[in-house]
Scaffold this active site. Structure first.
Site, PDB file in Angstrom:
ATOM      1  CG  ASN A  42      -0.394  -0.187   2.523  1.00  0.00           C
ATOM      2  OD1 ASN A  42       0.645  -0.821   2.669  1.00  0.00           O
ATOM      3  ND2 ASN A  42      -1.029   0.377   3.529  1.00  0.00           N
ATOM      4  CD  GLU A  44      -1.508   4.768   4.529  1.00  0.00           C
ATOM      5  OE1 GLU A  44      -1.058   5.621   5.308  1.00  0.00           O
ATOM      6  OE2 GLU A  44      -2.234   3.815   4.885  1.00  0.00           O
ATOM      7  CB  CYS A  53      -5.261  -1.415  -1.731  1.00  0.00           C
ATOM      8  SG  CYS A  53      -6.596  -0.616  -0.851  1.00  0.00           S
ATOM      9  CD  GLU A  55      -5.433  -5.856  -1.407  1.00  0.00           C
ATOM     10  OE1 GLU A  55      -4.753  -4.814  -1.241  1.00  0.00           O
ATOM     11  OE2 GLU A  55      -6.324  -6.216  -0.624  1.00  0.00           O
ATOM     12  CB  CYS A  86     -10.940  -2.144   0.250  1.00  0.00           C
ATOM     13  SG  CYS A  86     -10.351  -1.532  -1.337  1.00  0.00           S
ATOM     14  CB  CYS A  89      -8.931  -4.379  -3.751  1.00  0.00           C
ATOM     15  SG  CYS A  89      -7.687  -3.093  -3.508  1.00  0.00           S
TER      16      CYS A  89
HETATM   17  N1  THU Z   1      -5.244  -1.499   2.480  1.00  0.00           N
HETATM   18  C1  THU Z   1      -4.664  -2.322   1.566  1.00  0.00           C
HETATM   19  O1  THU Z   1      -3.567  -2.048   1.080  1.00  0.00           O
HETATM   20  N2  THU Z   1      -5.324  -3.445   1.214  1.00  0.00           N
HETATM   21  C2  THU Z   1      -6.491  -3.865   1.772  1.00  0.00           C
HETATM   22  O2  THU Z   1      -6.973  -4.937   1.429  1.00  0.00           O
HETATM   23  C3  THU Z   1      -7.166  -3.030   2.773  1.00  0.00           C
HETATM   24  C4  THU Z   1      -6.549  -1.728   3.069  1.00  0.00           C
HETATM   25  C5  THU Z   1      -4.512  -0.314   2.911  1.00  0.00           C
HETATM   26  C6  THU Z   1      -5.032   1.012   2.459  1.00  0.00           C
HETATM   27  C7  THU Z   1      -4.489   1.939   3.539  1.00  0.00           C
HETATM   28  O3  THU Z   1      -3.172   2.316   3.189  1.00  0.00           O
HETATM   29  C8  THU Z   1      -4.426   1.079   4.785  1.00  0.00           C
HETATM   30  O4  THU Z   1      -4.510  -0.261   4.335  1.00  0.00           O
HETATM   31  C9  THU Z   1      -5.520   1.363   5.780  1.00  0.00           C
HETATM   32  O5  THU Z   1      -6.754   1.362   5.175  1.00  0.00           O
END
Ligand code: THU
Length: 135
Positions: A42, A44, A53, A55, A86, A89
């Site tokens: 991920n 940000e 994310c 994925e 999420c 994704c």
């Molecule tokens: N996140 C992911 O990378 N994958 C997921 O399946 C769920 C959430 C990340 C997004 C964000 O950077 C952090 O987790 C918190 O939501």
């Protein structure tokens, strides 16, 4: 290639997570039908909604390198619970990877395997764009 290798790659990918806001690290490892592994984490942003994310990073990396067919994706976080993909994704996995295996890995390295279709019942896809009665 066995499942453990993919699991280890997802856990490794987590180390590169850029998550200063949530402090929630996620790593993903996508397995192509050729058994190539493409990882993602991920990433940000201070403008939170621009975060992507793990994925989607892995899937977009794979597409950008020409890969189109996949077997499975492993998703690892540090959480005591599994980190399911999420909603965004789920849609991307369904359309760009099909009904692949989704291997969830918790912070204690426990794993659980699902099918993409279990996470996205009654999906919207390209077929839904063909029935427009106004065309
Ligand atoms: N996140 C992911 O990378 N994958 C997921 O399946 C769920 C959430 C990340 C997004 C964000 O950077 C952090 O987790 C918190 O939501």
């Amino acid at each position: 290639m066995d499942k453990n290798e993919l699991v280890e790659k997802a856990i490794e990918a987590k180390q590169f997570s850029f998550s200063p806001y949530s402090k929630f690290r996620v790593g993903a490892a996508l397995q192509t039908i050729e058994d190539k592994i493409i990882t993602g984490c991920n990433v940000e942003n201070a403008s939170y909604g621009l975060t992507i994310c793990a994925e989607r990073v892995a899937i977009f990396k794979a597409y950008s390198e020409g890969y189109r067919k996949f077997k499975s994706i492993a998703i690892a976080s540090d959480d005591k619970n599994f980190c399911p993909p999420c909603g965004a994704c789920r849609q991307i996995i369904w359309e760009l990877c099909g009904d692949i295996d989704i291997i969830l890995i918790d912070g204690n390295k426990n794993t659980k395997v699902f099918k993409a279709s279990e996470f996205l019942p009654y999906p919207f896809g390209d077929e839904n764009l063909k029935g427009n009665v106004n065309e």
